[in-house]
Design a protein around this motif. Structure first.
Motif, PDB file in Angstrom:
ATOM      1  N   TRP A 359       0.833  -1.217   0.000  1.00  0.00           N
ATOM      2  CA  TRP A 359       0.000   0.000   0.000  1.00  0.00           C
ATOM      3  C   TRP A 359       0.863   1.261   0.000  1.00  0.00           C
ATOM      4  O   TRP A 359       0.546   2.239  -0.685  1.00  0.00           O
ATOM      5  CB  TRP A 359      -0.940   0.002   1.208  1.00  0.00           C
ATOM      6  CG  TRP A 359      -2.136  -0.855   0.972  1.00  0.00           C
ATOM      7  CD1 TRP A 359      -2.371  -2.098   1.494  1.00  0.00           C
ATOM      8  CD2 TRP A 359      -3.243  -0.557   0.125  1.00  0.00           C
ATOM      9  NE1 TRP A 359      -3.553  -2.589   1.015  1.00  0.00           N
ATOM     10  CE2 TRP A 359      -4.117  -1.669   0.171  1.00  0.00           C
ATOM     11  CE3 TRP A 359      -3.580   0.524  -0.680  1.00  0.00           C
ATOM     12  CZ2 TRP A 359      -5.300  -1.712  -0.552  1.00  0.00           C
ATOM     13  CZ3 TRP A 359      -4.767   0.487  -1.399  1.00  0.00           C
ATOM     14  CH2 TRP A 359      -5.608  -0.626  -1.327  1.00  0.00           C
ATOM     15  N   ILE A 363       0.499   4.142  -2.945  1.00  0.00           N
ATOM     16  CA  ILE A 363       0.132   5.547  -2.692  1.00  0.00           C
ATOM     17  C   ILE A 363       1.279   6.479  -3.088  1.00  0.00           C
ATOM     18  O   ILE A 363       1.057   7.519  -3.720  1.00  0.00           O
ATOM     19  CB  ILE A 363      -0.263   5.731  -1.208  1.00  0.00           C
ATOM     20  CG1 ILE A 363      -1.501   4.893  -0.920  1.00  0.00           C
ATOM     21  CG2 ILE A 363      -0.508   7.196  -0.880  1.00  0.00           C
ATOM     22  CD1 ILE A 363      -1.759   4.670   0.556  1.00  0.00           C
ATOM     23  N   ARG A 366       1.402   6.904  -6.747  1.00  0.00           N
ATOM     24  CA  ARG A 366       0.333   7.815  -7.178  1.00  0.00           C
ATOM     25  C   ARG A 366       0.769   9.269  -6.974  1.00  0.00           C
ATOM     26  O   ARG A 366       0.603  10.106  -7.854  1.00  0.00           O
ATOM     27  CB  ARG A 366      -0.908   7.487  -6.337  1.00  0.00           C
ATOM     28  CG  ARG A 366      -2.127   8.261  -6.633  1.00  0.00           C
ATOM     29  CD  ARG A 366      -3.328   7.486  -6.130  1.00  0.00           C
ATOM     30  NE  ARG A 366      -3.567   7.697  -4.693  1.00  0.00           N
ATOM     31  CZ  ARG A 366      -4.288   6.880  -3.932  1.00  0.00           C
ATOM     32  NH1 ARG A 366      -4.805   5.778  -4.440  1.00  0.00           N
ATOM     33  NH2 ARG A 366      -4.496   7.158  -2.661  1.00  0.00           N
ATOM     34  N   ILE A 367       1.378   9.542  -5.813  1.00  0.00           N
ATOM     35  CA  ILE A 367       1.812  10.920  -5.531  1.00  0.00           C
ATOM     36  C   ILE A 367       2.928  11.315  -6.506  1.00  0.00           C
ATOM     37  O   ILE A 367       2.914  12.407  -7.081  1.00  0.00           O
ATOM     38  CB  ILE A 367       2.288  11.053  -4.066  1.00  0.00           C
ATOM     39  CG1 ILE A 367       1.120  10.785  -3.110  1.00  0.00           C
ATOM     40  CG2 ILE A 367       2.882  12.435  -3.810  1.00  0.00           C
ATOM     41  CD1 ILE A 367       1.526  10.684  -1.647  1.00  0.00           C
ATOM     42  N   GLY A 372      -1.750  12.254  -6.700  1.00  0.00           N
ATOM     43  CA  GLY A 372      -2.033  12.091  -5.280  1.00  0.00           C
ATOM     44  C   GLY A 372      -3.137  13.020  -4.805  1.00  0.00           C
ATOM     45  O   GLY A 372      -3.431  14.029  -5.439  1.00  0.00           O
ATOM     46  N   LYS A 373      -3.751  12.630  -3.689  1.00  0.00           N
ATOM     47  CA  LYS A 373      -4.780  13.483  -3.077  1.00  0.00           C
ATOM     48  C   LYS A 373      -4.214  13.998  -1.762  1.00  0.00           C
ATOM     49  O   LYS A 373      -3.413  13.293  -1.135  1.00  0.00           O
ATOM     50  CB  LYS A 373      -6.039  12.657  -2.794  1.00  0.00           C
ATOM     51  CG  LYS A 373      -6.686  12.119  -4.052  1.00  0.00           C
ATOM     52  CD  LYS A 373      -7.841  11.193  -3.728  1.00  0.00           C
ATOM     53  CE  LYS A 373      -7.352   9.795  -3.464  1.00  0.00           C
ATOM     54  NZ  LYS A 373      -8.371   8.789  -3.320  1.00  0.00           N
ATOM     55  N   SER A 375      -5.386  13.940   1.063  1.00  0.00           N
ATOM     56  CA  SER A 375      -5.647  12.987   2.157  1.00  0.00           C
ATOM     57  C   SER A 375      -4.647  11.809   2.131  1.00  0.00           C
ATOM     58  O   SER A 375      -4.554  11.058   3.101  1.00  0.00           O
ATOM     59  CB  SER A 375      -7.071  12.449   2.053  1.00  0.00           C
ATOM     60  OG  SER A 375      -7.244  11.782   0.810  1.00  0.00           O
ATOM     61  N   ASP A 376      -3.922  11.653   1.037  1.00  0.00           N
ATOM     62  CA  ASP A 376      -2.977  10.537   0.930  1.00  0.00           C
ATOM     63  C   ASP A 376      -1.879  10.601   1.998  1.00  0.00           C
ATOM     64  O   ASP A 376      -1.372   9.577   2.426  1.00  0.00           O
ATOM     65  CB  ASP A 376      -2.319  10.520  -0.448  1.00  0.00           C
ATOM     66  CG  ASP A 376      -3.221   9.869  -1.493  1.00  0.00           C
ATOM     67  OD1 ASP A 376      -4.205   9.218  -1.092  1.00  0.00           O
ATOM     68  OD2 ASP A 376      -2.935  10.020  -2.696  1.00  0.00           O
ATOM     69  N   LEU A 379      -3.126   9.217   5.089  1.00  0.00           N
ATOM     70  CA  LEU A 379      -3.334   7.784   4.853  1.00  0.00           C
ATOM     71  C   LEU A 379      -1.996   7.026   4.986  1.00  0.00           C
ATOM     72  O   LEU A 379      -1.933   5.963   5.601  1.00  0.00           O
ATOM     73  CB  LEU A 379      -3.939   7.588   3.458  1.00  0.00           C
ATOM     74  CG  LEU A 379      -4.289   6.161   3.043  1.00  0.00           C
ATOM     75  CD1 LEU A 379      -5.236   5.508   4.045  1.00  0.00           C
ATOM     76  CD2 LEU A 379      -4.919   6.159   1.640  1.00  0.00           C
ATOM     77  N   LEU A 380      -0.937   7.615   4.440  1.00  0.00           N
ATOM     78  CA  LEU A 380       0.390   6.990   4.564  1.00  0.00           C
ATOM     79  C   LEU A 380       0.754   6.806   6.042  1.00  0.00           C
ATOM     80  O   LEU A 380       1.219   5.736   6.451  1.00  0.00           O
ATOM     81  CB  LEU A 380       1.467   7.848   3.891  1.00  0.00           C
ATOM     82  CG  LEU A 380       1.554   7.815   2.361  1.00  0.00           C
ATOM     83  CD1 LEU A 380       2.529   8.878   1.867  1.00  0.00           C
ATOM     84  CD2 LEU A 380       1.983   6.449   1.860  1.00  0.00           C
ATOM     85  N   CYS A 418       0.565  16.870  -4.236  1.00  0.00           N
ATOM     86  CA  CYS A 418      -0.807  16.356  -4.123  1.00  0.00           C
ATOM     87  C   CYS A 418      -1.848  17.406  -4.500  1.00  0.00           C
ATOM     88  O   CYS A 418      -3.045  17.127  -4.464  1.00  0.00           O
ATOM     89  CB  CYS A 418      -1.077  15.871  -2.695  1.00  0.00           C
ATOM     90  SG  CYS A 418      -0.129  14.427  -2.259  1.00  0.00           S
TER      91      CYS A 418
END
Lengths: 431, 185
Positions: A359, A363, A366-367, A372-373, A375-376, A379-380, A418
């Motif tokens: 995971w 993530i 994605r970033i 990325g968002k 909120s990521d 989340l990390l 992000c």
């Protein structure tokens, strides 16, 4: 400065030191002979001497070596083992390879002394498979030692004897974890074992076993040769002795430097490794291998390379494999690559590690790709919470720490990646 | 006729010698897998079965071990397996660009083998030579340090001509302050 007068002992600049005659001409194997032939040097006395020296393990965890040896139960006539951990695979760490090449007899002598102290009947040196050329060199040295009667039965004409073997790994970082290393020697997948029982109780083939890092054992002959008091006065009081600092990344003179413990990070970068490449500014330092939390350039003033100082600064000594990163470094990409390493090297036994490392990579990728968002980032950190301290071995911790601390210490850089792009494509083309 | 997959008497004697180093036959598995890979090039199903039979183990157990470690090839690979380290220290010195260069130069992607069977290109995890990165390992053994695009191109040509680079020591770095300190005293 005191460090400028320090003369290397683990990797001294003596040509052909790997030849046993040269090693002996410089006092090699005298410590072993003294311990084996002088009745005052009982195994207990040797353990006490190592305890008094303050030697701490050089493989990353920094545990007191003499104390570890003292955990071995009394001999019962059955086999007991010493394992030498030469699996060195943590990104940024490349010191043990230099001992295998430049001073292998120091390691052999140190391992023999340790085997005497813990009364081991056999020594297994686990060296990572990638070091094939260095394994050959080490085995040549071992053959020389065998031919001179330092390995085998009746060493130095005493009753002490020990078998000495090299076990070649085949590419798995987890083998550096002591119980995984034992599984690997036993011919299995390197799955770490639940602890307790610890290796001193149930180690290789269920028998009492001690595991020490290559550099740790290379320190032992020095302690016997010069005395615990002399040794404990080198470097930082609570983490004494010579240290092999492996400096890599954006520096002018990368390499392995032997200096006292407790060296200021700034001195290591600017005076020893010749400063940041291309005259650029420093951005971050990873002090002791990829699992140790990075420090921002503004966090390193006055910080020294020893367990206490680095803990106070919010990092760790690890293997003293320092990676220096300049101002142009993309911390998102660096962290992604670190996360990919741990994901690849997770043995897959524990769910929080197997899934968590995956995971983290997903993530971070994605970033890094600009998708990325905001909120990521939280989340990390939440995933790190679910990983740390929840697995059989410390690989999940080693994967989570750099993520947690890099995101916290370089948060703006991650946040910037992000945010939605400011140059979004307009819906209609303006006329 | 000799079976296609077998160890010679000499190799079996070597295996017996390896077994004596350990209290269990199982512990000889990794060294014997190394021997088998060096002999047959990679660990095919037949080779796994041979190793299992030689050490009286279940082939599934042997396969489980062979697939756990990245240096055992459980698929056919090229004559030269090029493992390019793209981990932390090598990464920040440009190893990812070097990997792309290697892919373009050889016309294959990461993990693939060239159609002529000469090269397999792989990115790899840390090779433990961070101070002399970017670094590449050839055929699970020979390290090539301080890579650049030019050095990679040259290396490919050398290997095409069957020339393996020599073992190269990375010298311990100079310590200029030592002269300074001794001139003080």
């Amino acid at each position: 400065m005191e460090w400028k007068r320090y003369r290397a002992l683990l990797l001294p600049p003596i040509p052909n030191l790997r030849d046993i005659s040269v090693y002996e001409a410089h006092g090699g194997y005298e410590a072993l002979r003294r311990v084996l032939t002088d009745p005052a040097w009982s195994p207990e006395r040797l353990i006490e001497e190592v305890k008094a020296s303050g030697l701490r393990g050089r493989g990353g965890a920094g545990f007191a070596t003499g104390l570890k040896w003292s955990f071995m139960p009394p001999p019962d006539g059955r086999p007991r083992y010493l394992c030498v951990n030469g699996d060195e695979s943590e990104p940024g760490t490349f010191k043990d390879r230099q001992i295998l090449e430049y001073n292998p007899h120091l390691l052999i002598e140190g391992a023999l002394l340790a085997a005497y102290a813990i009364r081991a009947s056999a020594i297994y040196v686990y060296i990572r498979g990638e070091y094939a050329d260095w394994i050959d060199r080490f085995e040549e040295a071992l053959e020389q030692a065998r031919a001179r009667g330092y390995v085998g039965a009746r060493i130095c004409d005493t009753d002490f004897g020990v078998a000495f073997y090299v076990h070649k790994g085949a590419g798995a970082y987890i083998c550096g974890e002591e119980s995984a290393l034992m599984e690997s020697i036993e011919g299995k997948r390197a799955y770490p074992r639940q602890k307790p029982p610890f290796p001193a109780q149930r180690g290789l083939w269920g028998r009492p076993t001690t595991i020490n890092n290559v550099e740790t054992l290379a320190n032992v002959p020095l302690i016997v040769r010069h005395g615990a008091q002399w040794y404990s006065r080198i470097g930082a009081p609570k983490h004494p002795g010579p240290i092999l600092y492996g400096i890599s990344g954006h520096v002018n003179r990368p390499g392995v430097y032997e200096l006292p413990s407790g060296m200021p990070i700034e001195t290591l970068i600017y005076e020893i490794a010749g400063g940041v490449r291309g005259g650029k500014r420093l951005k971050a330092v990873i002090p002791g291998g990829s699992s140790t939390p990075p420090l921002r350039a503004d966090q390193i003033a006055g910080i020294t390379m020893d367990a206490e100082s680095l803990r106070a600064a919010g990092s760790m000594m690890g293997t003293a494999g320092m990676v220096v990163l300049d101002e142009d470094t993309d911390m998102v990409r660096v962290l992604l690559r670190i996360a990919e390493f741990y994901h690849h090297e997770s043995c897959g036994q524990c769910t929080p590690c197997r899934e968590g490392t995956g995971w983290l990579v997903k993530i971070l990728r994605r970033i890094a790709q600009g998708e990325g968002k905001p909120s990521d980032l939280d989340l990390l950190l939440q995933i790190c919470d679910q990983m740390e301290g929840r697995t059989i071995c410390a690989l999940a911790d080693a994967a989570a720490w750099p993520v947690r601390h890099t995101v916290q210490r370089f948060r703006e850089e991650f946040e910037a990646r992000c945010r939605p792009s400011l140059v979004a494509v307009p819906e209609t083309i303006p006329s | 006729m000799e079976p296609e997959y077998a160890f010679t008497a000499e190799e079996l004697a070597r295996i017996a010698e390896i077994r004596r180093r350990y209290p269990t036959a199982r512990a000889a598995l990794m060294p014997v897998l190394w021997m088998a890979q060096e002999k047959f090039g990679w660990l095919s199903r037949e080779v796994i079965e041979l190793v299992a039979q030689t050490l009286s183990l279940n082939p599934a157990e042997v396969y489980g071990v062979a697939t756990f470690y990245t240096m055992y090839h459980t698929q056919a690979c090229g004559r030269y397996v090029l493992d390019l380290c793209t981990c932390l220290s090598c990464q920040v010195l440009g190893a990812e660009d070097l990997l792309r260069h290697l892919e373009e130069r050889l016309g294959v992607r990461d993990g693939q083998t060239t159609p002529d069977g000469l090269f397999t290109v792989r990115h790899t995890e840390c090779l433990g030579a961070c101070g002399s990165g970017p670094v590449l390992m050839i055929n699970n053994r020979r390290y090539v340090h301080r890579l650049s695009q030019e050095r990679l191109d040259q290396l490919i040509e050398e290997l095409r001509q069957g020339r393996m680079p020599e073992f190269a020591s990375i010298p311990l770095p100079e310590r200029p302050w030592e002269q300074e300190a001794s001139s003080d005293s």
